[in-house]
Write an enzyme that holds these catalytic residues in place. Structure first.
Site, PDB file in Angstrom:
ATOM      1  N   SER A  11       0.837  -1.197   0.000  1.00 15.75           N
ATOM      2  CA  SER A  11       0.000   0.000   0.000  1.00 15.75           C
ATOM      3  C   SER A  11       0.869   1.243   0.000  1.00 15.75           C
ATOM      4  O   SER A  11       2.000   1.199  -0.477  1.00 15.75           O
ATOM      5  CB  SER A  11      -0.996  -0.043   1.160  1.00 15.75           C
ATOM      6  OG  SER A  11      -0.325  -0.224   2.378  1.00 15.75           O
ATOM      7  N   GLY A  12       0.384   2.381   0.539  1.00 11.89           N
ATOM      8  CA  GLY A  12       1.007   3.695   0.410  1.00 11.89           C
ATOM      9  C   GLY A  12       2.510   3.747   0.252  1.00 11.89           C
ATOM     10  O   GLY A  12       3.032   3.986  -0.836  1.00 11.89           O
ATOM     11  N   HIS A  13       3.242   3.522   1.355  1.00 13.28           N
ATOM     12  CA  HIS A  13       4.699   3.635   1.309  1.00 13.28           C
ATOM     13  C   HIS A  13       5.300   2.575   0.389  1.00 13.28           C
ATOM     14  O   HIS A  13       6.254   2.855  -0.352  1.00 13.28           O
ATOM     15  CB  HIS A  13       5.272   3.502   2.723  1.00 13.28           C
ATOM     16  CG  HIS A  13       6.758   3.551   2.774  1.00 13.28           C
ATOM     17  ND1 HIS A  13       7.496   4.617   2.293  1.00 13.28           N
ATOM     18  CD2 HIS A  13       7.674   2.646   3.239  1.00 13.28           C
ATOM     19  CE1 HIS A  13       8.790   4.372   2.460  1.00 13.28           C
ATOM     20  NE2 HIS A  13       8.911   3.192   3.028  1.00 13.28           N
ATOM     21  N   ASP A  34       2.041  -8.933   0.932  1.00 11.62           N
ATOM     22  CA  ASP A  34       1.154  -8.091   1.731  1.00 11.62           C
ATOM     23  C   ASP A  34       0.179  -8.975   2.492  1.00 11.62           C
ATOM     24  O   ASP A  34      -0.315  -9.976   1.957  1.00 11.62           O
ATOM     25  CB  ASP A  34       0.383  -7.112   0.837  1.00 11.62           C
ATOM     26  CG  ASP A  34      -0.213  -5.959   1.638  1.00 11.62           C
ATOM     27  OD1 ASP A  34       0.394  -4.878   1.645  1.00 11.62           O
ATOM     28  OD2 ASP A  34      -1.279  -6.153   2.268  1.00 11.62           O
ATOM     29  N   ASP A  35      -0.086  -8.604   3.749  1.00 17.70           N
ATOM     30  CA  ASP A  35      -0.955  -9.426   4.595  1.00 17.70           C
ATOM     31  C   ASP A  35      -2.440  -9.232   4.297  1.00 17.70           C
ATOM     32  O   ASP A  35      -3.268  -9.981   4.826  1.00 17.70           O
ATOM     33  CB  ASP A  35      -0.668  -9.143   6.070  1.00 17.70           C
ATOM     34  CG  ASP A  35       0.700  -9.673   6.497  1.00 17.70           C
ATOM     35  OD1 ASP A  35       1.264 -10.522   5.772  1.00 17.70           O
ATOM     36  OD2 ASP A  35       1.204  -9.233   7.552  1.00 17.70           O
ATOM     37  N   GLY A  68       5.490   2.068   6.370  1.00 10.99           N
ATOM     38  CA  GLY A  68       5.776   3.392   6.886  1.00 10.99           C
ATOM     39  C   GLY A  68       5.952   3.459   8.386  1.00 10.99           C
ATOM     40  O   GLY A  68       6.737   4.267   8.881  1.00 10.99           O
ATOM     41  N   HIS A 135      25.005  19.003   5.614  1.00 11.57           N
ATOM     42  CA  HIS A 135      26.282  18.337   5.869  1.00 11.57           C
ATOM     43  C   HIS A 135      26.383  17.801   7.292  1.00 11.57           C
ATOM     44  O   HIS A 135      25.830  18.357   8.249  1.00 11.57           O
ATOM     45  CB  HIS A 135      27.439  19.312   5.615  1.00 11.57           C
ATOM     46  CG  HIS A 135      27.447  20.472   6.576  1.00 11.57           C
ATOM     47  ND1 HIS A 135      28.113  20.446   7.787  1.00 11.57           N
ATOM     48  CD2 HIS A 135      26.861  21.691   6.522  1.00 11.57           C
ATOM     49  CE1 HIS A 135      27.946  21.581   8.426  1.00 11.57           C
ATOM     50  NE2 HIS A 135      27.177  22.367   7.684  1.00 11.57           N
ATOM     51  N   HIS A 144      11.987   8.284  10.341  1.00  8.49           N
ATOM     52  CA  HIS A 144      11.200   8.757   9.192  1.00  8.49           C
ATOM     53  C   HIS A 144      11.336  10.270   9.097  1.00  8.49           C
ATOM     54  O   HIS A 144      10.915  10.997   9.991  1.00  8.49           O
ATOM     55  CB  HIS A 144       9.734   8.350   9.360  1.00  8.49           C
ATOM     56  CG  HIS A 144       8.876   8.690   8.170  1.00  8.49           C
ATOM     57  ND1 HIS A 144       7.581   8.258   8.048  1.00  8.49           N
ATOM     58  CD2 HIS A 144       9.114   9.407   7.037  1.00  8.49           C
ATOM     59  CE1 HIS A 144       7.063   8.706   6.908  1.00  8.49           C
ATOM     60  NE2 HIS A 144       7.996   9.416   6.278  1.00  8.49           N
TER      61      HIS A 144
END
Length: 205
Positions: A11-13, A34-35, A68, A135, A144
């Protein structure tokens, strides 16, 4: 390097991760686990099983966790390391990565990201769309960095922290592990206790 890639999470991510992988043009075959068994394909790529099936694909595929949630991603990534899975780094072709930058396995760097010289990024991080990391930063494992986040020079972000969309971190600031910095927030001094921080400048809530 194996020529097949298996992404856990469709899905999304996971879709953004797959898009990066397709644009990298390194793998002959890309598929998902995917579950949610009602999902049969995503991004035009086949879902070939659930996360429990990953062990049957270890010899054939490189494995990437496209989830995510930091804690869930950590749990699956650490399990993959214990079974010696081959875990790549995914960097979008439109990202700019400076010299002497070290990026850990399982990390995804999205489109429009800029990472400047001397920065170290840990394992299984998300460096999301259009964020900038200047840097000599140190981003620990399972962090994240949301879209549009700007980190100045010599910033440290502790493990499992999440910087919300559009947040700004001033130079020479340390953010401890387990922090959530809200969308649009500004951090101008060290955060030493885990928690949720919001505002300009941030306060703990």
């Amino acid at each position: 390097m194996k020529n097949k890639l298996l992404i856990i999470g469709a899905s999304g991510h996971g879709k953004v991760v797959a898009d990066i992988a397709l644009k990298m043009e390194k793998w002959e075959n890309i598929a998902f686990l995917d579950d949610n068994e009602s999902i049969k394909s995503s991004m035009g790529l086949e879902v070939i099983g659930t996360s429990n099936d990953v062990f049957t694909y270890l010899e054939e595929y490189e494995i990437f966790v496209g989830i995510g949630n930091n804690t869930t991603r950590q749990k699956i990534h650490e399990m993959l390391e214990t079974v010696d899975a081959s875990i790549p780094v995914l960097i979008h072709p439109d990202a700019v990565v400076g010299s002497q930058v070290d990026i850990g396995i399982g990390t995804a760097v999205m489109a429009g990201v800029i990472i400047n010289c001397g920065t170290k990024i840990g394992k299984s991080c998300i460096i999301n769309t259009g964020s900038t990391i200047d840097h000599d930063n140190y981003i620990e494992d399972y962090v994240h960095i949301s879209p549009g986040v700007n980190l100045a020079g010599t910033v440290k972000v502790g493990q499992l922290s999440w910087l919300g969309i559009g947040s700004v971190i001033s130079n020479n600031v340390n953010i401890t592990s387990g922090c959530l910095v809200g969308a649009g927030s500004v951090v101008v001094k060290d955060i030493t206790e885990p928690g949720v921080y919001v505002g300009v400048p941030v306060r703990r809530v």
